[in-house]
Design a protein around this motif. Structure first.
Motif, PDB file in Angstrom:
ATOM      1  N   TYR A 162       1.298  -6.104   4.041  1.00 46.66           N
ATOM      2  CA  TYR A 162       1.193  -4.700   4.429  1.00 46.66           C
ATOM      3  C   TYR A 162       1.935  -4.444   5.732  1.00 46.66           C
ATOM      4  O   TYR A 162       2.074  -5.340   6.564  1.00 46.66           O
ATOM      5  CB  TYR A 162      -0.283  -4.322   4.625  1.00 46.66           C
TER       6      TYR A 162
ATOM      7  N   ILE B 247      -6.537  -0.708   6.559  1.00 48.24           N
ATOM      8  CA  ILE B 247      -7.354  -1.578   5.707  1.00 48.24           C
ATOM      9  C   ILE B 247      -8.419  -2.296   6.536  1.00 48.24           C
ATOM     10  O   ILE B 247      -9.583  -2.358   6.151  1.00 48.24           O
ATOM     11  CB  ILE B 247      -6.458  -2.592   4.949  1.00 48.24           C
ATOM     12  N   GLU B 248      -8.022  -2.795   7.703  1.00 46.48           N
ATOM     13  CA  GLU B 248      -8.978  -3.541   8.528  1.00 46.48           C
ATOM     14  C   GLU B 248     -10.068  -2.651   9.099  1.00 46.48           C
ATOM     15  O   GLU B 248     -11.208  -3.066   9.245  1.00 46.48           O
ATOM     16  CB  GLU B 248      -8.246  -4.282   9.644  1.00 46.48           C
ATOM     17  N   SER B 249      -9.714  -1.413   9.419  1.00 48.64           N
ATOM     18  CA  SER B 249     -10.724  -0.529  10.004  1.00 48.64           C
ATOM     19  C   SER B 249     -11.719  -0.047   8.947  1.00 48.64           C
ATOM     20  O   SER B 249     -12.779   0.463   9.255  1.00 48.64           O
ATOM     21  CB  SER B 249     -10.061   0.662  10.699  1.00 48.64           C
ATOM     22  N   HIS B 250     -11.383  -0.259   7.651  1.00 45.52           N
ATOM     23  CA  HIS B 250     -12.297   0.137   6.575  1.00 45.52           C
ATOM     24  C   HIS B 250     -13.142  -1.033   6.088  1.00 45.52           C
ATOM     25  O   HIS B 250     -14.040  -0.830   5.273  1.00 45.52           O
ATOM     26  CB  HIS B 250     -11.514   0.716   5.379  1.00 45.52           C
ATOM     27  N   SER B 251     -12.817  -2.238   6.543  1.00 47.93           N
ATOM     28  CA  SER B 251     -13.574  -3.377   6.036  1.00 47.93           C
ATOM     29  C   SER B 251     -14.639  -3.830   7.015  1.00 47.93           C
ATOM     30  O   SER B 251     -14.703  -3.378   8.118  1.00 47.93           O
ATOM     31  CB  SER B 251     -12.644  -4.537   5.687  1.00 47.93           C
TER      32      SER B 251
ATOM     33  N   CYS C 161      -0.680   0.198   7.614  1.00 51.84           N
ATOM     34  CA  CYS C 161      -1.625   0.001   6.509  1.00 51.84           C
ATOM     35  C   CYS C 161      -2.616  -1.114   6.823  1.00 51.84           C
ATOM     36  O   CYS C 161      -3.792  -1.009   6.501  1.00 51.84           O
ATOM     37  CB  CYS C 161      -0.888  -0.311   5.222  1.00 51.84           C
ATOM     38  N   LYS C 162      -2.124  -2.172   7.428  1.00 54.74           N
ATOM     39  CA  LYS C 162      -2.981  -3.283   7.821  1.00 54.74           C
ATOM     40  C   LYS C 162      -4.118  -2.757   8.707  1.00 54.74           C
ATOM     41  O   LYS C 162      -5.276  -3.097   8.517  1.00 54.74           O
ATOM     42  CB  LYS C 162      -2.139  -4.321   8.578  1.00 54.74           C
TER      43      LYS C 162
ATOM     44  N   ARG D  25       0.826  -1.214   0.000  1.00 58.66           N
ATOM     45  CA  ARG D  25       0.000   0.000   0.000  1.00 58.66           C
ATOM     46  C   ARG D  25       0.861   1.266   0.000  1.00 58.66           C
ATOM     47  O   ARG D  25       0.704   2.113  -0.859  1.00 58.66           O
ATOM     48  CB  ARG D  25      -0.925  -0.019   1.211  1.00 58.66           C
TER      49      ARG D  25
END
Ligand SMILES: [Zn+2]
Length: 113
Positions: A101, A109-113, A105-106, A83
């Motif tokens: 990641y 990404i996780e907080s957006h999924s 970034c991890k 990312r």
């Protein structure tokens, strides 16, 4: 990343790959034995079969992640976050050699999924 650490991670990935390939084979054999109908109660066989299929699917996903990590090692893109293109933390790779990641970034990404 120094070469020693990279080689350690690589041998761990190869070891994991062999282990998973063996497990997929075992589980496939198990599914076949369910299908042959020698496993006693039929309804039980079906749920065990589903369970085994799920395990095989999970292992296949993991196998792909391992293959991708090994591929990145060959192409010198291993340990670089996909990312932000920053190096991934060594500690993180030691815990999860297939990480794509960095921790930051991890988390994003996780907080957006
Ligand atoms: Zn990143």
């Amino acid at each position: 990343m120094d070469e020693k650490t990279l080689n350690e991670l690589k041998s761990r990935l190869i070891y994991l790959r062999n282990e998973i390939q063996q497990r997929i084979k075992d589980n496939n054999d198990r599914v076949r034995s369910f299908e042959s109908g020698d496993e006693g109660d039929f309804s039980n066989s079906i749920s065990y079969k589903d369970l085994t299929y799920n395990l095989i699917e999970k292992d296949r996903t993991q196998l792909i992640e391992i293959e991708e990590a090994l591929y990145r090692m060959e192409n010198n893109t291993y340990a670089i976050c996909e990312r932000c293109k920053e190096p991934i933390e060594i500690e993180r790779l030691k815990a999860k050699p297939t990480a794509k990641y960095c921790a930051k970034c991890k988390h994003i990404i996780e907080s957006h999924s």
